[in-house]
Write an enzyme that holds these catalytic residues in place. Structure first.
Site, short mmCIF file in Angstrom:
data_model
loop_
_atom_site.label_atom_id
_atom_site.label_comp_id
_atom_site.label_asym_id
_atom_site.label_seq_id
_atom_site.Cartn_x
_atom_site.Cartn_y
_atom_site.Cartn_z
N ASN A 154 5.44 1.93 -4.53
CA ASN A 154 4.24 1.24 -4.99
C ASN A 154 3.49 1.97 -6.10
O ASN A 154 2.63 1.39 -6.75
CB ASN A 154 3.30 0.97 -3.81
N GLN A 191 6.85 -4.14 -2.11
CA GLN A 191 6.77 -4.20 -3.58
C GLN A 191 8.05 -4.75 -4.20
O GLN A 191 8.12 -4.92 -5.42
CB GLN A 191 6.46 -2.81 -4.16
N SER A 211 4.48 -8.35 2.69
CA SER A 211 3.05 -8.62 2.67
C SER A 211 2.77 -9.76 1.71
O SER A 211 3.23 -9.76 0.56
CB SER A 211 2.31 -7.35 2.22
N ALA A 212 2.00 -10.76 2.18
CA ALA A 212 1.78 -11.96 1.36
C ALA A 212 1.00 -11.68 0.08
O ALA A 212 1.30 -12.25 -0.97
CB ALA A 212 1.03 -13.01 2.19
N THR A 249 -3.54 -15.93 18.39
CA THR A 249 -3.47 -17.22 17.71
C THR A 249 -3.10 -17.00 16.25
O THR A 249 -3.67 -16.15 15.58
CB THR A 249 -4.83 -17.95 17.81
N CYS A 336 -4.65 2.47 -1.17
CA CYS A 336 -4.86 3.12 0.12
C CYS A 336 -5.03 4.62 -0.08
O CYS A 336 -5.89 5.24 0.51
CB CYS A 336 -3.68 2.84 1.05
N1 PMP Z 1 3.76 -0.93 1.93
C1 PMP Z 1 3.59 -0.87 0.60
C2 PMP Z 1 4.69 -0.33 -0.26
C3 PMP Z 1 2.40 -1.29 0.02
O1 PMP Z 1 2.24 -1.23 -1.30
C4 PMP Z 1 1.37 -1.82 0.86
C5 PMP Z 1 0.06 -2.30 0.28
N2 PMP Z 1 -0.68 -1.28 -0.36
C6 PMP Z 1 1.60 -1.86 2.25
C7 PMP Z 1 2.81 -1.41 2.73
C8 PMP Z 1 0.56 -2.37 3.20
O2 PMP Z 1 0.47 -3.77 3.13
P1 PMP Z 1 -0.77 -4.57 3.69
O3 PMP Z 1 -1.81 -4.48 2.63
O4 PMP Z 1 -0.27 -5.97 3.87
O5 PMP Z 1 -1.18 -3.97 4.97
#
Ligand code: PMP
Length: 382
Positions: A154, A191, A211-212, A249, A336
């Protein structure tokens, strides 16, 4: 969309208006997908369509898709679940991972170390930002329970040799025979989805996370693809949704939006990639002609929509703030990582401590980036 020119697609891609439209309709529908009445059945039907759309994006079966609250949950579930499945009540096992996994994988692994005595082995990384399948084969021991390697990094955008890793894991598994410890391979494809064709069978993985919001869908929804027959323990228990694999749900509007985003991603992948490649070519031409900038992303081995650059005098954090003031949104690392102001694990693994401490500028773009956006970015980089 906000005033800012947006170059942070890898943190979160903008919601595609076509996705927003279907989500809006579903969000207004009454009912609970588990109910037997007509409104409930209508939601169930729509979730089933989304399951097909997401499964199709990765070449999986519908019964192998577990909808989650995002890739963080999917990664947590896969890592903990596969480890438990392999090790059971036996003695602690080993986990082999790349040193640049997303925190939702590396922190889940750390928890297994602290709570279950697991031992971690880290794969070496070349200057090109890639791990090698030969190292995977070399570092798997008879105690290795789980191998986890992300498909696309990422921060740098580097594409890892996932199919070769899958092959190495399969060979190690076969060599163990029936009496050996089970060995599983998890791949974070967050990614990679929508950027590269994904086929879970060819990848040889046992689980894969999505991830959507990285594919122009909504935030807060994702999926774990789990190979059929793997009885991984659920993280959440309760009402037994998702065939008891993930209670709660269903986020019906989010899941339907995810499905629509997956279908669009599949249909438009070639177009999206060509467009990103053209934007990258212009961006790199511009950056390479400006003094002080260094491109860290290895162009030939990366997805076209992520470029990581570094300036020889300014640190990444300062640059991100200055660019923001100039109306351009970029990242200095991953969203993050940035929250904790921690140097990026990917930059550290490939370029060392100094480069990681300095940080840099991750420019990521996609479907809605225009040539004009790029002009504004280039002007701001001056
Ligand atoms: N894995 C990777 C490589 C990511 O880039 C991300 C998002 N930063 C995630 C996991 C986590 O995804 P989510 O935001 O859906 O929790």
């Amino acid at each position: 969309m906000s005033e800012n020119i947006y170059f942070d697609y890898a943190a979160s891609a903008p919601l595609d208006p076509r996705v927003a439209e279907v989500m809006d309709k579903v969000a207004r529908l009454p009912g609970n997908p588990s109910s037997v009445h007509a409104p409930g059945r209508e939601l169930r039907r729509r979730i089933d369509v989304a399951r097909k759309q997401v499964a199709a994006l990765i070449g999986g079966e519908t019964g192998e898709i577990i909808f989650t609250s995002g890739a963080t949950e999917a990664n947590n579930h896969a890592v903990a679940g596969l480890y438990d499945l392999a090790v059971g009540t036996g003695k602690p096992g080993r986990i082999l991972i790349s040193p640049f996994e997303h925190a939702s994988v590396s922190a889940a692994v750390r928890r297994l170390v602290e709570e279950k005595g697991a031992v971690v082995d880290l794969l070496p990384v070349g200057r090109d930002g890639l791990i090698s399948a030969a190292d995977v084969a070399r570092l798997i021991t008879p105690e290795t329970a789980v191998v986890a390697v992300m498909w696309v990094n990422n921060i740098l955008g580097t594409i890892q040799p996932i199919e070769e890793v899958g092959q190495a894991v399969a060979e190690a598994r076969a060599a163990r025979g029936r009496l050996g410890l089970p060995l599983f391979f998890h791949c974070d494809a967050v990614q990679a989805a929508g950027r590269l064709p994904i086929d879970v069978k060819a990848a040889g993985c046992d689980s894969l996370s999505l991830s959507a919001h990285k594919i122009y869908g909504p935030k807060g929804v994702g999926a774990l693809w789990l190979r059929r027959g793997l009885a991984v323990k659920p993280l959440l228990v309760g009402g037994g949704q998702e065939e008891t694999r993930r209670s709660g749900t269903e986020n019906a509007a989010g899941i339907v939006g995810f499905g629509a985003a997956a279908e669009i991603a599949q249909a438009e992948m070639t177009k999206d990639s060509a467009r990103a490649a053209e934007l990258r070519r212009r961006l790199l031409d511009g950056v390479k002609n400006r003094s002080g900038w260094r491109v860290l992303t290895p162009e030939e081995k990366a997805v076209p929509n992520i470029v990581f650059i570094q300036h020889d005098r300014e640190d990444g954090e300062t640059l991100a703030v200055k660019l923001d003031a100039a109306g351009v949104a970029v990242s200095s690392g991953s969203a993050c990582d940035a929250g904790h102001r921690q140097p990026s694990a990917a930059i550290r693994a490939v370029f060392g401590d100094r480069a990681a401490t300095q940080g840099g500028t991750r420019i990521s773009f996609g479907r809605f980036t225009t040539e004009t956006d790029l002009d504004v970015l280039m002007a701001a980089l001056n």
